[in-house]
Motif scaffolding. Structure first.
Motif, mmCIF file in Angstrom:
data_model
loop_
_atom_site.group_PDB
_atom_site.id
_atom_site.type_symbol
_atom_site.label_atom_id
_atom_site.label_comp_id
_atom_site.label_asym_id
_atom_site.label_seq_id
_atom_site.Cartn_x
_atom_site.Cartn_y
_atom_site.Cartn_z
ATOM 1 N N LEU A 161 -3.234 -14.338 0.321
ATOM 2 C CA LEU A 161 -4.264 -13.282 0.637
ATOM 3 C C LEU A 161 -5.949 -13.369 0.728
ATOM 4 C CD1 LEU A 161 -1.783 -10.972 2.181
ATOM 5 C CD2 LEU A 161 -2.293 -13.072 2.727
ATOM 6 N N TRP A 162 -5.821 -13.734 -0.649
ATOM 7 C CA TRP A 162 -7.027 -13.141 -1.304
ATOM 8 C C TRP A 162 -8.673 -14.138 -0.104
ATOM 9 C CZ3 TRP A 162 -7.030 -13.898 -6.996
ATOM 10 C CH2 TRP A 162 -6.134 -13.349 -7.316
ATOM 11 N N GLY A 163 -8.381 -14.902 0.216
ATOM 12 C CA GLY A 163 -9.433 -15.372 1.000
ATOM 13 C C GLY A 163 -9.829 -15.014 2.219
ATOM 14 N N LEU A 164 -8.856 -14.292 3.181
ATOM 15 C CA LEU A 164 -9.646 -13.029 3.762
ATOM 16 C C LEU A 164 -10.077 -12.492 3.759
ATOM 17 C CD1 LEU A 164 -5.829 -12.922 5.807
ATOM 18 C CD2 LEU A 164 -7.337 -14.071 6.495
ATOM 19 N N PHE A 165 -10.010 -11.858 2.329
ATOM 20 C CA PHE A 165 -11.296 -10.719 1.911
ATOM 21 C C PHE A 165 -12.386 -11.553 1.176
ATOM 22 C CE2 PHE A 165 -6.562 -8.955 2.056
ATOM 23 C CZ PHE A 165 -7.299 -7.632 2.299
ATOM 24 N N LYS A 166 -12.648 -12.097 1.103
ATOM 25 C CA LYS A 166 -14.147 -12.921 0.547
ATOM 26 C C LYS A 166 -15.146 -12.571 1.160
ATOM 27 C CE LYS A 166 -13.869 -17.083 -0.738
ATOM 28 N NZ LYS A 166 -14.018 -18.855 -1.233
ATOM 29 N N ASN A 167 -15.543 -13.192 1.782
ATOM 30 C CA ASN A 167 -16.405 -12.045 3.256
ATOM 31 C C ASN A 167 -16.831 -10.632 3.804
ATOM 32 O OD1 ASN A 167 -17.034 -14.989 3.375
ATOM 33 N ND2 ASN A 167 -15.569 -15.925 4.582
ATOM 34 N N LEU A 168 -15.695 -9.632 3.096
ATOM 35 C CA LEU A 168 -16.292 -8.519 3.365
ATOM 36 C C LEU A 168 -17.785 -8.350 3.163
ATOM 37 C CD1 LEU A 168 -13.148 -6.784 1.926
ATOM 38 C CD2 LEU A 168 -13.221 -7.185 4.463
ATOM 39 N N THR A 169 -18.600 -7.085 3.840
ATOM 40 C CA THR A 169 -19.310 -6.391 3.452
ATOM 41 C C THR A 169 -19.781 -5.143 4.012
ATOM 42 O OG1 THR A 169 -20.275 -6.576 5.979
ATOM 43 C CG2 THR A 169 -20.991 -9.427 4.684
ATOM 44 N N ALA A 170 -19.122 -4.348 4.911
ATOM 45 C CA ALA A 170 -19.216 -3.320 4.585
ATOM 46 C C ALA A 170 -18.293 -2.556 4.505
ATOM 47 C CB ALA A 170 -18.974 -2.935 6.422
ATOM 48 N N ASP A 171 -19.055 -1.100 3.809
ATOM 49 C CA ASP A 171 -18.217 0.088 3.543
ATOM 50 C C ASP A 171 -16.648 0.313 3.870
ATOM 51 O OD1 ASP A 171 -18.054 1.835 1.163
ATOM 52 O OD2 ASP A 171 -18.558 3.276 2.063
ATOM 53 N N GLU A 172 -16.350 0.160 5.001
ATOM 54 C CA GLU A 172 -15.210 -0.468 5.966
ATOM 55 C C GLU A 172 -14.988 -1.478 6.447
ATOM 56 O OE1 GLU A 172 -13.811 2.575 7.372
ATOM 57 O OE2 GLU A 172 -15.173 3.891 6.117
ATOM 58 N N ARG A 189 0.512 -0.829 0.543
ATOM 59 C CA ARG A 189 0.088 -0.124 -0.091
ATOM 60 C C ARG A 189 0.848 1.209 0.020
ATOM 61 N NH1 ARG A 189 -5.247 1.486 3.749
ATOM 62 N NH2 ARG A 189 -5.316 3.547 2.052
ATOM 63 N N PRO A 190 0.696 2.330 -0.772
ATOM 64 C CA PRO A 190 1.335 3.175 -0.548
ATOM 65 C C PRO A 190 1.115 4.386 0.166
ATOM 66 C CG PRO A 190 -0.407 3.696 -2.701
ATOM 67 C CD PRO A 190 -0.296 2.145 -1.801
ATOM 68 N N THR A 191 1.322 4.899 1.014
ATOM 69 C CA THR A 191 2.087 6.501 1.545
ATOM 70 C C THR A 191 2.432 8.031 1.045
ATOM 71 O OG1 THR A 191 3.666 5.890 2.891
ATOM 72 C CG2 THR A 191 1.350 4.680 3.460
ATOM 73 N N GLY A 245 -12.823 -3.259 3.927
ATOM 74 C CA GLY A 245 -11.827 -3.946 3.983
ATOM 75 C C GLY A 245 -10.245 -3.011 4.702
ATOM 76 N N LYS A 246 -10.352 -1.748 4.757
ATOM 77 C CA LYS A 246 -10.036 -0.433 5.935
ATOM 78 C C LYS A 246 -9.730 -1.571 7.103
ATOM 79 C CE LYS A 246 -10.922 2.987 3.760
ATOM 80 N NZ LYS A 246 -12.062 5.098 4.518
ATOM 81 N N GLN A 247 -10.401 -2.406 8.470
ATOM 82 C CA GLN A 247 -10.736 -2.810 9.086
ATOM 83 C C GLN A 247 -9.951 -3.719 9.291
ATOM 84 O OE1 GLN A 247 -11.899 -1.863 12.279
ATOM 85 N NE2 GLN A 247 -12.313 -0.206 11.050
ATOM 86 N N LEU A 248 -10.080 -4.751 8.150
ATOM 87 C CA LEU A 248 -9.221 -6.399 7.416
ATOM 88 C C LEU A 248 -8.185 -5.750 7.427
ATOM 89 C CD1 LEU A 248 -9.290 -9.201 7.520
ATOM 90 C CD2 LEU A 248 -9.829 -8.697 4.906
ATOM 91 N N LEU A 249 -7.119 -4.859 7.103
ATOM 92 C CA LEU A 249 -6.007 -4.556 7.069
ATOM 93 C C LEU A 249 -5.385 -3.993 8.352
ATOM 94 C CD1 LEU A 249 -6.331 -2.345 3.716
ATOM 95 C CD2 LEU A 249 -4.781 -4.222 3.757
#
Length: 195
Positions: A143-154, A126-128, A156-160
């Motif tokens: 790591l793709w499998g960790l992102f398979k069940n995201l539901t809310a707008d936030e 990720r860039p800064t 991805g941020k929480q998972l990161l």
């Protein structure tokens, strides 16, 4: 990622015409295609979008992916993209996905190339800019499998935040990685900064 509802913009920002004569989305796609082969690009749309409305904007060889849960926010659209990418070709040699946002038209192609070169199967890149995290985010295939069940707008941020040990932050001298045009005011400020 272009499946959002543009609720803060007040109209469909993807087709908002910039002084260059090109829309926000078209400008973003043109920049991305300067850094990546067209055949590697997929535009993520919602079920309410009509793909034919976007065909003229897409580089030759790019594809369209429909995010069936896009109305649940960016996290849900990302989840749909991941699920379809995993199902599409489990034996694919693709090592990472670069997640670009449709409303970020000023990321330099050199920045895109630098981030892609750092990506691999086992990490997130990720860039800064001046310490502020931005986009695109490159997600390694392992790591793709960790992102398979995201539901809310936030989502991805929480998972990161929970995966900090796997995230490589890359400081870049490119404010385009943190400039997204969410509102007409943001467009106006961005245009003034370019004068």
């Amino acid at each position: 990622m272009a499946a959002g509802a543009s609720s803060r913009f007040g109209s469909d920002k993807r087709f908002y015409i910039l002084p260059s004569g090109f829309s926000i989305l078209e400008t973003t796609l043109k920049n991305i295609s300067l850094a990546h082969p067209d055949s590697d690009l997929s535009l993520v749309l919602s079920t309410t979008d009509h793909p034919k409305d976007f065909q003229q904007l897409l580089p030759t060889g790019a594809s369209v992916i429909t995010a069936v849960h896009a109305n649940n926010g960016l996290g849900a659209s990302l989840s749909d993209l991941i699920v379809q990418s995993l199902d599409k070709d489990p034996s694919s040699e693709v090592t990472a996905l670069g997640i670009y946002l449709a409303d970020m038209p000023s990321i330099a192609p050199q920045t895109m190339n630098r981030l892609e070169q750092k990506a691999n199967r086992a990490k997130i890149v990720r860039p800064t800019y001046k310490g502020v995290p931005g986009h695109p985010v490159w997600i390694g295939r392992n790591l793709w499998g960790l992102f398979k069940n995201l539901t809310a707008d936030e989502g991805g941020k929480q998972l990161l935040k929970g995966l900090e040990s796997l995230v490589e932050l890359v400081e870049v001298n490119d404010d385009g990685v943190v400039i997204d045009l969410d509102t007409p005011e943001a467009v106006s400020l961005w245009q003034k900064s370019k004068m």
